[in-house]
Design a protein around this motif. Structure first.
Motif, PDB file in Angstrom:
ATOM      1  N   PHE A   1     -18.581  22.820 -14.559  1.00 39.65           N
ATOM      2  CA  PHE A   1     -19.409  22.140 -15.550  1.00 39.65           C
ATOM      3  C   PHE A   1     -18.831  20.773 -15.893  1.00 39.65           C
ATOM      4  O   PHE A   1     -19.521  19.760 -15.864  1.00 39.65           O
ATOM      5  N   PHE A   2     -17.538  20.762 -16.227  1.00 39.15           N
ATOM      6  CA  PHE A   2     -16.943  19.493 -16.641  1.00 39.15           C
ATOM      7  C   PHE A   2     -16.823  18.526 -15.473  1.00 39.15           C
ATOM      8  O   PHE A   2     -16.946  17.321 -15.645  1.00 39.15           O
ATOM      9  N   PHE A   3     -16.608  19.076 -14.303  1.00 37.54           N
ATOM     10  CA  PHE A   3     -16.543  18.218 -13.127  1.00 37.54           C
ATOM     11  C   PHE A   3     -17.886  17.529 -12.902  1.00 37.54           C
ATOM     12  O   PHE A   3     -17.971  16.312 -12.804  1.00 37.54           O
ATOM     13  N   LEU A   4     -18.945  18.343 -12.860  1.00 31.20           N
ATOM     14  CA  LEU A   4     -20.280  17.784 -12.636  1.00 31.20           C
ATOM     15  C   LEU A   4     -20.685  16.870 -13.789  1.00 31.20           C
ATOM     16  O   LEU A   4     -21.228  15.791 -13.579  1.00 31.20           O
ATOM     17  N   GLY A   5     -20.378  17.329 -15.004  1.00 31.97           N
ATOM     18  CA  GLY A   5     -20.727  16.530 -16.177  1.00 31.97           C
ATOM     19  C   GLY A   5     -20.060  15.171 -16.136  1.00 31.97           C
ATOM     20  O   GLY A   5     -20.699  14.140 -16.354  1.00 31.97           O
ATOM     21  N   GLY A   6     -18.766  15.173 -15.844  1.00 27.84           N
ATOM     22  CA  GLY A   6     -18.032  13.914 -15.794  1.00 27.84           C
ATOM     23  C   GLY A   6     -18.543  13.020 -14.679  1.00 27.84           C
ATOM     24  O   GLY A   6     -18.732  11.820 -14.860  1.00 27.84           O
ATOM     25  N   TYR A   7     -18.794  13.636 -13.564  1.00 24.74           N
ATOM     26  CA  TYR A   7     -19.296  12.908 -12.399  1.00 24.74           C
ATOM     27  C   TYR A   7     -20.635  12.253 -12.725  1.00 24.74           C
ATOM     28  O   TYR A   7     -20.840  11.051 -12.497  1.00 24.74           O
ATOM     29  N   LEU A   8     -21.524  13.013 -13.335  1.00 25.13           N
ATOM     30  CA  LEU A   8     -22.840  12.477 -13.677  1.00 25.13           C
ATOM     31  C   LEU A   8     -22.725  11.403 -14.761  1.00 25.13           C
ATOM     32  O   LEU A   8     -23.378  10.369 -14.701  1.00 25.13           O
ATOM     33  N   PHE A   9     -21.858  11.682 -15.738  1.00 26.00           N
ATOM     34  CA  PHE A   9     -21.700  10.726 -16.834  1.00 26.00           C
ATOM     35  C   PHE A   9     -21.225   9.373 -16.306  1.00 26.00           C
ATOM     36  O   PHE A   9     -21.784   8.326 -16.623  1.00 26.00           O
ATOM     37  N   TYR A  10     -20.200   9.421 -15.469  1.00 28.11           N
ATOM     38  CA  TYR A  10     -19.697   8.163 -14.934  1.00 28.11           C
ATOM     39  C   TYR A  10     -20.679   7.524 -13.966  1.00 28.11           C
ATOM     40  O   TYR A  10     -20.786   6.300 -13.890  1.00 28.11           O
ATOM     41  N   SER A  11     -21.403   8.339 -13.223  1.00 29.57           N
ATOM     42  CA  SER A  11     -22.443   7.776 -12.356  1.00 29.57           C
ATOM     43  C   SER A  11     -23.463   7.020 -13.185  1.00 29.57           C
ATOM     44  O   SER A  11     -23.937   5.948 -12.798  1.00 29.57           O
ATOM     45  N   ALA A  12     -23.791   7.583 -14.348  1.00 27.69           N
ATOM     46  CA  ALA A  12     -24.766   6.920 -15.220  1.00 27.69           C
ATOM     47  C   ALA A  12     -24.214   5.587 -15.711  1.00 27.69           C
ATOM     48  O   ALA A  12     -24.942   4.606 -15.831  1.00 27.69           O
ATOM     49  N   LEU A  13     -22.903   5.550 -15.969  1.00 30.01           N
ATOM     50  CA  LEU A  13     -22.302   4.276 -16.375  1.00 30.01           C
ATOM     51  C   LEU A  13     -22.428   3.247 -15.249  1.00 30.01           C
ATOM     52  O   LEU A  13     -22.741   2.085 -15.481  1.00 30.01           O
ATOM     53  N   TYR A  14     -22.192   3.710 -14.027  1.00 28.12           N
ATOM     54  CA  TYR A  14     -22.357   2.804 -12.900  1.00 28.12           C
ATOM     55  C   TYR A  14     -23.804   2.365 -12.762  1.00 28.12           C
ATOM     56  O   TYR A  14     -24.093   1.214 -12.419  1.00 28.12           O
ATOM     57  N   ALA A  15     -24.709   3.284 -13.022  1.00 30.00           N
ATOM     58  CA  ALA A  15     -26.127   2.926 -12.964  1.00 30.00           C
ATOM     59  C   ALA A  15     -26.435   1.842 -13.982  1.00 30.00           C
ATOM     60  O   ALA A  15     -27.205   0.925 -13.720  1.00 30.00           O
TER      61      ALA A  15
END
Lengths: 443, 301
Positions: free
Chosen positions: A313-327
């Motif tokens: 959960f935290f892995f995917l969450g962090g990954y998505l969160f940071y991806s959104a920052l890159y977006a």
């Protein structure tokens, strides 16, 4: 929702079908397997021993303690003189002659290591260490210690750390394991975010460079586009990663089989050698305090299902969160060249979270800093992973998870707003007022 | 069908639209004209909901414009673009489905259009492998595929050769006969005359002229005629009912541009000319949209 799915589908398929993706996905495991093969080769070389046979010519009457042979250096004491040995070295089958002249134990000097080949650095230090040990042992014996005392000097300290649960029951602690998980998770996340975050950013710029942005925005909401892109590209990353693991596994096994068949070495001996090496590496990389056995024990102590679920959960969450920052970066700029300056500020919080998690949080897993780090979405993915095995109250866990999800959705929303304002300005300076107006604009 | 009421759109230091109102009637082709930078694109972006106005409102079929209307509008932006690396067929299907068509329906319609516009062999090609004109065709199909009630075309003919321009023009007329309403933004005045039922002229963020093309032309008629006759240029012309604006004599032919005085008709012009010269041609000078455009824009400057 349906549109988001469509966008995810396109973003995913259009990338997975690309030649570059297929090539990268297939070649990387080969490269990894290649390294793996080299590791096997070298570790086998180590086992078979590029062992050096050393003839010792001992002219020293005070040094009675014998040099202890090891894998890389076998010492044989010979009753010949140095000139004799020099002349006969090639015939005798020894690689080197070690000459120990008469020196005082306090100032060993004049020692020579002679050979047809020059001795390498590692052999040199090996021999020097062996001589040093011999001298040390002899000195200790002279001061009255027996051989058995010497053997007793080595001791291994192993502390069992236990946590007392609410009921007063002892629970095995798993600090060592958690640190390893946190390290591994942190590194994995870094890799992922570095590799695929940038892809998300590029993906967001794609519509601008292809000038399809107006068509898209007149069909879907920017939020849908952003969400679809982020998830689609994140899935590409996961696909590639999983394929890498699987393919590397398959290729490595195959290589191992072929290699083992050719050399006649049993597979078990190869894997034993590898295991030894991996363990060594793991200890070095992770905690140098915990012996291997302890790590395995504490890993076993964790509630694995829960840990793995939360980890994912935290892995995917962090990954998505940071991806959104890159977006969000991607939506603020017109071309890729402008993105460089934004890269570091985005990585900063992750870096900070990583270092703080591994220092502050591991030292004081229940403190205030640990709490905040594990709740704020920028750092929570890593900090929570570190804290988890120490036991985290459910409400904190829930708070952290909710905040991470909200943080992700919020960032996507912000990114889509920036995107929308960004497109429409067409070179005009985006004023703060205009931005606020856009942020508050309701459909 | 669509009415735009008192729209104001302000950018940082520039007012793109200043109290613009206009009405587009159901089933008509409406021309949105204006020089570069007048605010046409800003207005279109408001109608397509890419941006929102600072004040004013847009009414679509009696309802205030909202996101449910998106799928009922087709928009061909002036800045053309498609995913360059994507195959045509796949891409058109994707864009159609984003507009809310089901896979089956989208496939059916894409096939229909590709066949109709002779694009069948392009299905597996990538956009980057097509010529600009071919890409334009694909983009046109994308715009109309979901059968929108309102189709907004920004400079639809740019990039087309005359043959393809004709094909697209005919498609526009056919869609119009089937009931689609068009908003047509262009600089090419001859296509306005050919296609548009009514127009609005926007200049410097304001609407300076609107109405049916015929009415506007009628309004700009000023009783001017071309007269061509054989005969001596020295021939004395009866004066009194017209002024000569222009005179040219070539190979024994005289061409005149005359403006009749108030209350005079072409018949009266003929009756005074017939006894003296051998008339070959008499035309009323009807102002072209081009003339009106230039005239309006210049006088406002």
């Amino acid at each position: 929702m349906n549109k988001i799915l469509l966008i995810i589908q396109r973003e995913y398929l259009s990338r997975v079908k690309k030649k570059s993706f297929i090539v990268m996905t297939l070649t990387t495991p080969m490269i990894i397997a290649g390294f793996y093969g080299m590791m096997i080769y070298f570790s086998l070389q180590g086992i078979k021993g590029s062992s050096n046979k050393i003839a010792v010519v001992n002219n020293n009457k005070t040094l009675t303690e014998k040099l202890i042979s090891s894998k890389n250096a076998t010492y044989t004491y010979v009753n010949k003189s140095l000139p004799q040995m020099k002349a006969e070295l090639a015939k005798t089958g020894y690689d080197y002659v070690l000459y120990l002249p008469g020196f005082s134990l306090d100032a060993p000097s004049g020692i020579q290591l002679l050979g047809t080949k020059q001795a390498g650095m590692s052999l040199n230090s090996r021999v020097a260490d062996d001589i040093g040990n011999a001298i040390r042992n002899q000195k200790l014996k002279q001061s009255g210690l027996a051989q058995k005392d010497l053997d007793n000097l080595k001791s291994s300290v192993d502390i069992d750390i236990k946590k007392i649960g609410e009921t007063g029951k002892e629970e095995d602690s798993s600090a060592g394991a958690s640190t390893i998980i946190a390290y591994a998770g942190g590194i994995l996340m870094f890799l992922f975010i570095l590799m695929y975050g940038i892809q998300v950013m590029r993906g967001v710029i794609e519509e601008k460079t292809n000038r399809i942005i107006e068509v898209m925005i007149s069909s879907v909401k920017p939020f849908q586009l952003m969400m679809g892109k982020i998830i689609g590209i994140a899935l590409v990353g996961l696909t590639q990663f999983i394929l890498w693991i699987v393919l590397t596994g398959i290729i490595s096994t195959a290589v191992l089989k072929i290699y083992a068949g050719k050399t006649g070495i049993t597979e078990t001996s190869v894997s034993a050698a590898l295991q030894q090496q991996n363990k060594d590496k793991m200890i070095k990389e992770a905690t140098d305090k915990s012996p291997v056995g302890n790590i395995q024990k504490s890993l076993a102590n964790l509630d694995l299902t829960k840990i793995i679920t939360l980890f994912l959960f935290f892995f995917l969450g962090g990954y998505l969160f940071y991806s959104a920052l890159y977006a969000a970066i991607g939506s603020a700029v017109d071309s890729e060249t402008e993105t460089q300056q934004f890269m570091f500020p985005v990585m900063m919080p992750l870096l900070l979270g990583y270092t703080l998690s591994l220092s502050v949080v591991t030292n004081d897993p229940y403190g205030n800093i640990a709490f905040w780090l594990s709740v704020i979405p920028f750092t929570s993915p890593i900090a929570m992973m570190v804290r988890l095995p120490y036991g985290v109250p459910d409400w904190q866990l829930a708070l952290s998870m909710v905040l991470l999800i909200l943080g992700f959705i919020g960032t996507v929303w912000v990114a889509s707003r920036i995107y929308r304002v960004g497109i429409l300005m067409y070179g005009k300076k985006t004023s703060l007022k205009e931005m606020i107006k856009w942020f508050t604009y309701k459909n | 069908m669509l009415s735009v009421n008192n729209i104001v759109k302000q950018y940082a230091a520039h007012r793109a639209l200043d109290d613009v109102s206009l009405t587009v009637e159901q089933g008509k082709i409406f021309g949105l004209l204006g020089p570069n930078g007048a605010g046409k694109t800003s207005l279109i972006r408001i109608i397509t909901q890419i941006t929102a106005p600072d004040s004013g409102e847009v009414i679509f079929n009696g309802q205030r414009l909202n996101s449910n209307h998106i799928s009922r509008i087709g928009y061909l932006p002036e800045e053309r673009g498609l995913y360059k690396k994507m195959e045509i067929g796949e891409q058109v299907l994707y864009l159609a489905r984003l507009k809310g068509l089901s896979m089956a329906e989208a496939t059916k319609r894409v096939k229909y259009w590709f066949e109709k516009l002779e694009m069948g062999s392009w299905w597996n090609k990538k956009v980057e492998d097509l010529s600009k004109g071919m890409q334009q065709k694909v983009q046109f199909v994308v715009t109309v595929l979901h059968q929108p009630e309102l189709i907004i075309l920004d400079e639809p003919f740019s990039g087309f050769d005359p043959v393809n321009a004709e094909i697209i023009k005919n498609e526009i007329l056919e869609l119009n006969r089937q009931g689609a309403t068009f908003i047509f933004s262009t600089h090419r005045m001859e296509s306005v005359e050919e296609l548009c039922d009514s127009i609005a002229l926007i200049h410097r963020s304001r609407k300076i002229l609107d109405g049916a093309v015929e009415d506007i032309k009628e309004q700009y008629r000023n009783n001017t005629y071309w007269v061509e006759y054989e005969g001596d240029y020295n021939t004395e012309l009866p004066s009194g009912i017209f002024d000569i604006l222009y005179k040219d004599i070539k190979r024994g032919k005289t061409t005149l541009k005359v403006q009749l005085k108030e209350g005079q008709t072409s018949n009266q012009l003929l009756s005074v000319l017939l006894p003296v010269v051998n008339i070959q041609r008499l035309d009323e000078v009807i102002p072209t949209m081009n003339d009106i455009f230039i005239d309006k824009v210049k006088t406002k400057d």
